[in-house]
Design an enzyme around this catalytic site. Structure first.
Site, PDB file in Angstrom:
ATOM      1  N   GLU A   1      36.266  33.480  46.545  1.00  0.00           N
ATOM      2  CA  GLU A   1      36.047  32.402  45.607  1.00  0.00           C
ATOM      3  C   GLU A   1      36.756  32.998  44.333  1.00  0.00           C
ATOM      4  O   GLU A   1      36.472  33.935  43.731  1.00  0.00           O
ATOM      5  CB  GLU A   1      34.662  32.130  45.477  1.00  0.00           C
ATOM      6  CG  GLU A   1      34.492  30.812  45.021  1.00  0.00           C
ATOM      7  CD  GLU A   1      34.167  30.844  43.422  1.00  0.00           C
ATOM      8  OE1 GLU A   1      35.453  30.572  42.614  1.00  0.00           O
ATOM      9  OE2 GLU A   1      33.080  30.893  42.862  1.00  0.00           O
TER      10      GLU A   1
ATOM     11  N   GLU B   1      44.678  31.382  33.927  1.00  0.00           N
ATOM     12  CA  GLU B   1      43.159  31.257  33.713  1.00  0.00           C
ATOM     13  C   GLU B   1      42.988  32.062  32.615  1.00  0.00           C
ATOM     14  O   GLU B   1      43.195  33.141  32.588  1.00  0.00           O
ATOM     15  CB  GLU B   1      42.561  31.635  34.991  1.00  0.00           C
ATOM     16  CG  GLU B   1      41.201  31.455  34.833  1.00  0.00           C
ATOM     17  CD  GLU B   1      40.327  31.920  36.117  1.00  0.00           C
ATOM     18  OE1 GLU B   1      40.600  33.054  36.588  1.00  0.00           O
ATOM     19  OE2 GLU B   1      39.186  31.246  36.524  1.00  0.00           O
TER      20      GLU B   1
END
Lengths: 487, 306
Positions: free
Chosen positions: A262, A393
């Site tokens: 994840e 990000e």
């Protein structure tokens, strides 16, 4: 009698830290006991809101990983694997209840170790962590019904490596399905936020969990790498950065170990002109400033339909001016401290790059404390898909704003990313929501809300956001070998 | 100043935005959780008193009752001269002359409900006549009701024109339009009614009559405050908000003030732009004020009846 308008001042309403009792130092939790690390190496955990040291924590090395994996293997083969589901469920339920009983203590500790506002650790992190244990406890004796036509068997020893943004919650996401499915675990919490996982070991002992079923190794990437590469581990579950995720996948190639990842995200939060704009503003604020933007599924790209773009940004800027940034222990605080100096530097440099590339910056005009790691809630407008701040990000309270004209363009821009973890759609029209949800390549699509989590709902990504699902019945699959039942 | 909606939509289109109920209620709940400093609590209590429309709307009202109400309005706590007067009294039309007599020489407003309160379903001519009459008698503020029959059946033009005509009939008096949000259904309707009333000439929009089960709630007040903020952005006009019905505790009153401050800004923290319609609340405010000052709770009997 002409009177001036009155401005109300909010009181500092500081949660007391008396409930938390920190030891001077913490060892490693192996085979049900706290033990010193073989190397004797320790590191300091710091409160990011004050830069004050909190306590000393053991730094696990590969010797310690050997011991922990061996303990987990013994516990697996001599009891846990063969324990009936309804018996395993009792332990997991007990952990959930003990967490609830000590919720305030966990919330305060999470806040001082990680910097997140007490409002969030109290209302989100800890209750959700308990909810995950409750949810998966319910599955433990029903695994035979979870995957029709398959006979589920546990896998063995799971190595679980978790991030610093939701320390206890991520531990719960990983531990609950693994334990309910009959696996044993070696858990490695993040370097900057090890304390709630260490407190959790008290809960595990109070729940009488057999020794070795869960082992907790604090430390840095060295311990993580040793765990990943350990031949006695049957499965790795990792939540963290995409770069490390790729390294892990390379290391595991050909080993036969199972893997779920994840990883990062760069989620689009898409606002259509017919949306409930005042509530969309709240959703956008929550989407990016929740947990200081240290959220892999954060709505870090705002896509505004052109007719409402200016009006929406006006509303957003006014709302940002009311955000309260500061002492995470103050119940009125909306945005807390950045988790570490390293993360603060990364955020600052990416924002500088954005401004250099031509983005226009607005920052909430809030006062910041003198000590600690802080970053003002920030929006960057005039961003185009080619800018770094639209692609990379940032993992901080920074929102990049783009515009679009048609739903097709919104989908194209939203999907124009390496990631695919989450997305948000704001419109009053149901058919448009379904049309968008069909086309957005993201594991979770929120409709007229953002950052809502539930143990019964699967969570996970596409592409460079990783693979595998956590939560829901889907979250059991990575921890089970599913043999076909012959008809 | 009144606007023709059609005219207004040509010049500056008044947009009626959708409202998401889940998120609106979450935001209201989050604002309700803000804690105030002690001095801020004192300030909030003082402001709440200055923003009160001290109200009696009973069939049993008599001139004697109004005299008592007005005395309390001027001097809420006779033992403490630092306590300010309320913003206005709010009464039925027949009681206006009595209130005018009692409040002569004070700065306290005289608000009268008018226009077939509380249903608003009388003949329009009679409703307008009632408004003109109360203003002639000395009312400085008129609390009228939205024609919910027209609004809910989709006859927005009728509802709009009636408010505009009532604004004309009110003359110099301030016009408050009661939406009776408890009868409107979803928040989208509250928002639509708010924008309609403001575009038609309301000086204030008001939540409720206090005559039905559901009165003011925090999410409804937030929804109306957001409408006022949009209207101000779109037209440059600052419209006031009045919350009424069911507000009985000091805590409720400062929760409304927090919603106003966070949504509309400090300019609205003033009786010219914010009112609380209430009766029993006043003594609660006095009680809390004295508690905050002395650190001790008093009996409600220490305060005079209104």
């Amino acid at each position: 009698m002409d009177l001036e308008p009155v401005k109300l001042q909010y009181a500092t309403s500081r949660e007391s830290t008396d409930i938390v009792h920190l030891e001077k130092s913490y060892g490693l939790f192996i085979d049900g006991k706290m033990v010193e690390p073989r190397s004797g190496a320790m590191f300091t955990s710091v409160n990011p809101a004050t830069e004050e040291p909190l306590t000393q924590v053991a730094e696990a090395g590969s010797d310690d990983v050997d011991l922990a994996v061996a303990a987990a293997r013994r516990a697996y083969e001599h009891g846990w694997r063969d324990l009936p589901g309804k018996e395993r469920a009792k332990y997991v339920f007990r952990i959930a209840r003990l967490l609830q009983e000590r919720a305030r203590e966990f919330a305060v500790l999470e806040t001082i170790d990680g910097g997140k506002p007490i409002k969030e650790s109290r209302d989100v992190d800890i209750p959700l962590a308990a909810a995950h244990f409750f949810y998966y406890a319910g599955w433990a004796d029903k695994l035979g019904y979870a995957f029709p036509g398959r006979r589920p068997k546990p896998i063995g020893v799971a190595g679980q490596i978790i991030p610093w943004n939701f320390p206890l919650l991520m531990a719960a996401w990983k531990l609950a399905p693994a334990l309910a499915s009959g696996n044993t675990v070696v858990l490695k919490p993040a370097e900057t936020t090890p304390l709630t996982a260490l407190l959790l070991t008290e809960v595990l002992r109070d729940a009488d969990l057999p020794p070795g079923v869960v082992n907790v190794l604090t430390g840095d990437g060295v311990a993580g790498a040793a765990l990943v590469n350990h031949p006695g581990v049957d499965k790795i579950a990792f939540t963290g950065s995409t770069d490390v995720g790729k390294e892990i996948q390379r290391a595991l190639a050909g080993t036969g170990k199972r893997l779920t990842l994840e990883l990062g995200g760069k989620a689009a939060n898409i606002v259509f002109e017919d949306a409930a704009l005042d509530q969309a503003v709240e959703g956008v604020v929550n989407g990016i400033f929740f947990n200081q933007g240290h959220v892999c599924c954060a709505g870090s790209r705002l896509l505004l339909q052109e007719p409402i773009a200016e009006a929406f940004l006006d509303k957003l800027r006014s709302r940002m001016a009311t955000l309260r940034v500061g002492d995470p222990l103050d119940k009125n605080t909306d945005v807390g401290a950045i988790n570490s100096r390293q993360q603060l530097d990364k955020i600052s440099s990416l924002v500088d790059a954005g401004v250099e590339e031509g983005a226009e910056m607005y920052q909430a005009p809030c006062p910041l404390p003198e000590r600690g790691f802080w970053f003002r809630p920030t929006i960057l407008t005039g961003v185009t898909p080619a800018h770094r701040v639209a692609q990379e990000e940032i993992f901080g309270p920074v929102l990049s704003v783009l515009t679009f004209r048609t739903p097709e363009e919104a989908v194209a821009k939203a999907n124009n990313t390496r990631y695919g973890l989450s997305a948000g759609v704001w419109t009053e029209k149901g058919s448009k929501i379904l049309w968008m949800a069909d086309r957005l390549r993201a594991g979770v699509v929120w409709e007229n809300t953002f950052n809502r989590f539930d143990p019964a709902s699967p969570f996970g990504g596409f592409r460079e956001s990783g693979f595998g699902r956590e939560g829901g019945v889907q979250g059991l699959a990575p921890y089970l070998a599913l043999e076909a039942i012959d008809a | 100043m009144r606007h023709d909606l059609a005219e207004l939509s040509r010049v500056t289109p008044v947009r009626v935005m959708a409202v998401d109920a889940v998120s609106l209620e979450q935001r209201a709940a989050a604002l309700a959780g803000r804690s105030l400093k002690r001095e801020a609590k004192l300030g909030a209590l003082d402001l709440a008193i200055r923003c009160t429309d001290y109200t009696t709307l009973e069939g049993a009202d008599t001139p004697g009752r109004i005299v008592q109400l007005c005395a309390k309005a001027v001097r809420p706590d006779p033992s403490d001269h630092s306590i300010p007067s309320v913003a206005a009294v709010c009464v039925y039309p027949e009681m206006v002359p009595t209130a005018v007599g009692c409040l002569k020489g004070t700065s306290i407003g005289i608000a009268s409900v008018a226009g077939a309160f509380p249903a608003g379903l009388g003949p329009l001519s009679a409703r307008l006549e009632e408004i003109r009459w109360v203003v002639e008698q000395g009312a400085t503020e008129v609390d009228m009701v939205l024609n919910r029959g027209a609004f809910l059946s989709g006859h927005y033009g009728v509802a709009f024109d009636e408010i505009a005509a009532s604004k004309d009939a009110s003359g110099a008096a301030h016009l408050k339009v009661i939406l009776e949000t408890g009868e409107l259904g979803p928040y989208d309707q509250v928002r639509k009614a708010s924008m309609l009333a403001m575009a038609a000439g309301a000086d204030f929009i008001k939540t409720s009559t206090g005559k039905i089960g559901t009165s003011a709630t925090l999410p409804v007040a937030l929804c109306m405050a957001e409408s006022i903020r949009d209207f101000a952005e779109q037209t440059g006009q600052a419209i006031g908000l009045k919350v009424a019905g069911g507000i009985r505790t000091a805590k409720q009153s400062w929760q409304y003030l927090v919603v106003i401050q966070e949504t509309l800004g400090v300019e609205w923290m003033h009786p010219d732009r914010f009112r609380i319609g209430a009766s029993s609340l006043l003594n609660e405010l006095l009680l809390q004020l004295r508690t905050q000052q002395t650190g001790r709770y008093q009996s409600l009997d220490s305060f005079t009846d209104g």
